[in-house]
Design a protein around this motif. Structure first.
Motif, PDB file in Angstrom:
ATOM      1  N   PHE A   1       4.560   8.735   4.350  1.00  0.00           N
ATOM      2  CA  PHE A   1       3.716   7.614   4.758  1.00  0.00           C
ATOM      3  C   PHE A   1       4.545   6.544   5.447  1.00  0.00           C
ATOM      4  CE2 PHE A   1      -0.562   7.670   2.433  1.00  0.00           C
ATOM      5  CZ  PHE A   1      -0.668   9.026   2.633  1.00  0.00           C
ATOM      6  N   GLU A   2       5.797   6.434   5.031  1.00  0.00           N
ATOM      7  CA  GLU A   2       6.648   5.423   5.652  1.00  0.00           C
ATOM      8  C   GLU A   2       6.937   5.807   7.105  1.00  0.00           C
ATOM      9  OE1 GLU A   2      10.532   5.055   4.011  1.00  0.00           O
ATOM     10  OE2 GLU A   2      10.683   2.943   4.555  1.00  0.00           O
TER      11      GLU A   2
ATOM     12  N   ASN B   1       0.535  -3.473   7.344  1.00  0.00           N
ATOM     13  CA  ASN B   1       1.850  -3.141   7.874  1.00  0.00           C
ATOM     14  C   ASN B   1       1.740  -2.835   9.356  1.00  0.00           C
ATOM     15  OD1 ASN B   1       3.571  -2.936   5.312  1.00  0.00           O
ATOM     16  ND2 ASN B   1       1.717  -1.781   4.849  1.00  0.00           N
ATOM     17  N   SER B   2       2.440  -3.622  10.115  1.00  0.00           N
ATOM     18  CA  SER B   2       2.291  -3.526  11.572  1.00  0.00           C
ATOM     19  C   SER B   2       2.689  -2.150  12.074  1.00  0.00           C
ATOM     20  CB  SER B   2       3.131  -4.594  12.249  1.00  0.00           C
ATOM     21  OG  SER B   2       4.477  -4.446  11.861  1.00  0.00           O
TER      22      SER B   2
ATOM     23  N   GLY C   1       0.790  -1.220   0.000  1.00  0.00           N
ATOM     24  CA  GLY C   1       0.000   0.000   0.000  1.00  0.00           C
ATOM     25  C   GLY C   1       0.822   1.269   0.000  1.00  0.00           C
ATOM     26  N   LEU C   2       2.066   1.168   0.423  1.00  0.00           N
ATOM     27  CA  LEU C   2       2.898   2.361   0.553  1.00  0.00           C
ATOM     28  C   LEU C   2       3.247   2.941  -0.811  1.00  0.00           C
ATOM     29  CD1 LEU C   2       4.404   4.104   2.634  1.00  0.00           C
ATOM     30  CD2 LEU C   2       6.349   2.600   2.350  1.00  0.00           C
TER      31      LEU C   2
ATOM     32  N   ARG D   1      15.522  13.254   3.397  1.00  0.00           N
ATOM     33  CA  ARG D   1      15.505  11.968   2.685  1.00  0.00           C
ATOM     34  C   ARG D   1      14.804  12.129   1.337  1.00  0.00           C
ATOM     35  NH1 ARG D   1      12.941   7.260   5.949  1.00  0.00           N
ATOM     36  NH2 ARG D   1      13.891   5.985   4.327  1.00  0.00           N
ATOM     37  N   VAL D   2      13.687  12.870   1.356  1.00  0.00           N
ATOM     38  CA  VAL D   2      12.930  13.081   0.121  1.00  0.00           C
ATOM     39  C   VAL D   2      13.803  13.768  -0.912  1.00  0.00           C
ATOM     40  CG1 VAL D   2      10.984  14.318  -0.895  1.00  0.00           C
ATOM     41  CG2 VAL D   2      10.703  13.132   1.278  1.00  0.00           C
ATOM     42  N   ILE D   3      14.511  14.800  -0.496  1.00  0.00           N
ATOM     43  CA  ILE D   3      15.302  15.590  -1.434  1.00  0.00           C
ATOM     44  C   ILE D   3      16.456  14.766  -1.998  1.00  0.00           C
ATOM     45  CG2 ILE D   3      16.864  17.570  -1.594  1.00  0.00           C
ATOM     46  CD1 ILE D   3      14.937  18.925   0.500  1.00  0.00           C
TER      47      ILE D   3
END
Lengths: 171, 275
Positions: free
Chosen positions: A132-133, B32-33, A72-73, A146-148
């Motif tokens: 989302f992570e 996802n846990s 889903g991520l 991290r995105v950049i």
């Protein structure tokens, strides 16, 4: 038409393969993680219907998720990517100006347009992905970093791939 | 209805985004846990924060009863302390001297209750008849005089403080005897008034006022110093204001003056009345 489907199918397989078997193991200390597979969504033809685009983006993301164990991520990130792609293309390209179903590739659209396109889409995808992570706005600065860095990494890989399969076609 | 369909198809990209995003989100949370725990966490956090705020508010409303319960607990704990047990030991500084006859002994006592801001002030000490305290004894502090024992119970005594309308103490300034009073328009716990000093006596600001030795107190004890002196119109006595040397507001320990010869004196003096 059939050729377009075949080319995209091959591209899909190659990119997913690269992503899950090679690029998954690459990265700079979790700070710059490449997600080259989104090049597939970027290079889908201009005339693809929105519904199909979303469906393809979603399943591409889902395929990567299955390998990454993050169900889903990537699908969510790719859905957003598809949305941004639709907006971006509707803002910058006149659809009716083409005669033979062109792709939004480097060789056709030119370097300036393509790098802009790649940066915007990659950034939006990575922003959603990493947010989302992390799933919280705690230490958002680090997430943004991290995105950049990951976006830079991905865009560089995209340009490399595009230059390797460079096809000069005039509009 | 048609317009709705037109609207949806016009902005189909957005609705498709919503649909696919919701699907991915459901997948994400269900499979996802980390995200599942996180979702529960963040909702818990929301609920927790709300509860915390409400609690903060209700805490204020309950402050009174909380205070009461804390005070009750404090009292309970204090009752268990060493200090709350009655100390029965009496140290009377008694000097054996064969040349002089001891007239005064002192019983040290701790103040357990006092007032200084009333019109008539009283002090309670933790010594009573069991310790040899009798009604009418004088009470002094390390700095000056305090008052007169008014009532006695086995373990406690009450003192009619110097800061009392009816207290009259014989005081001397420059060997002239006057009467020390408090009240009558002066309710400052640091000040008292010395009366009955004749006009012709010269007193200055700063003069020491001591006990005369005529009453319950040993002679020569410091009472205070004169701060103001003057003559009231038409009066033959001076109007003297005294700064008391005893600080009643911080007073903690007092000495009860035990006049060993007072019985003899009283007995003798009472004969005068009966005759």
């Amino acid at each position: 038409m059939g050729r377009v489907i075949l080319v995209n199918l091959i591209r899909f397989i190659v990119l997913i393969f690269l992503q899950v078997f090679l690029l998954k193991n690459m990265g700079y200390y979790n700070l710059a993680v490449p997600f080259l597979y989104i090049l597939f969504i970027l290079l889908l033809p201009f005339k693809i219907p929105n519904g199909l685009l979303f469906l393809l983006a979603f399943f591409t993301g889902l395929t990567v998720d299955v390998f990454y164990d993050t169900l889903g991520l990537n699908a969510a990130a790719c859905s957003v990517l598809a949305f941004v792609r639709i907006i971006f293309i509707s803002l910058t390209v006149q659809r009716d100006g083409f005669d033979n179903e062109p792709d939004p590739s480097l060789g056709i659209m030119g370097f300036r347009w393509f790098i802009f396109y790649a940066i915007i889409l990659t950034f939006s995808h990575h922003l959603i992905l990493f947010t989302f992570e992390t799933f919280s706005f705690y230490e958002f600065g680090y997430t943004l970093l991290r995105v950049i860095f990951s976006s830079l990494f991905t865009v560089i890989l995209m340009l490399l791939a595009e230059f390797i399969f460079f096809r000069k076609k005039m509009r | 209805m048609r317009n709705v369909w037109i609207f949806i198809s016009k902005y189909n990209a957005f609705f498709l985004l919503i649909i696919f995003l919701v699907i991915s989100f459901i997948l994400l949370v269900n499979n996802n846990s980390y995200q599942r725990a996180s979702t529960l966490n963040s909702s818990n956090q929301l609920v927790g924060t709300a509860y915390e705020r409400i609690n903060n508010f209700t805490n204020y409303l309950n402050l009174g009863s909380t205070n009461d319960s804390l005070a009750a607990e404090n009292a309970k704990l204090k009752a268990a302390l060493k200090e709350s047990y009655f100390n029965d030991s009496i140290v009377q500084g008694e000097v054996k001297d064969s040349v002089k006859l001891q007239q005064y002994t002192y019983i040290v006592a701790k103040i357990v209750n006092k007032s200084i801001h009333q019109k008539n002030n009283y002090i309670t000490i933790n010594r009573g008849s069991r310790h040899g305290i009798k009604k009418g004894m004088g009470v002094i502090s390390s700095k000056g005089i305090v008052g007169i024992i008014l009532n006695v119970s086995p373990n406690f005594s009450t003192i009619q403080s110097l800061l009392h309308n009816d207290t009259r103490i014989s005081a001397s300034v420059n060997n002239n005897i006057g009467s020390l009073i408090w009240g009558e328009g002066n309710y400052d716990s640091r000040l008292a008034i010395l009366k009955d000093i004749p006009n012709h006596v010269s007193v200055k600001k700063g003069d020491l006022v001591t006990t005369s030795g005529y009453s319950l107190f040993p002679a020569g004890l410091e009472i205070g110093r004169i701060t103001k002196t003057g003559i009231k119109g038409g009066d033959s006595f001076l109007d003297i204001e005294i700064q008391l040397s005893t600080d009643f507001s911080t007073l903690q320990y007092v000495y009860v003056v035990n006049n060993l010869l007072s019985g003899e004196q009283n007995e003798l003096e009472s004969q005068n009345k009966t005759e």
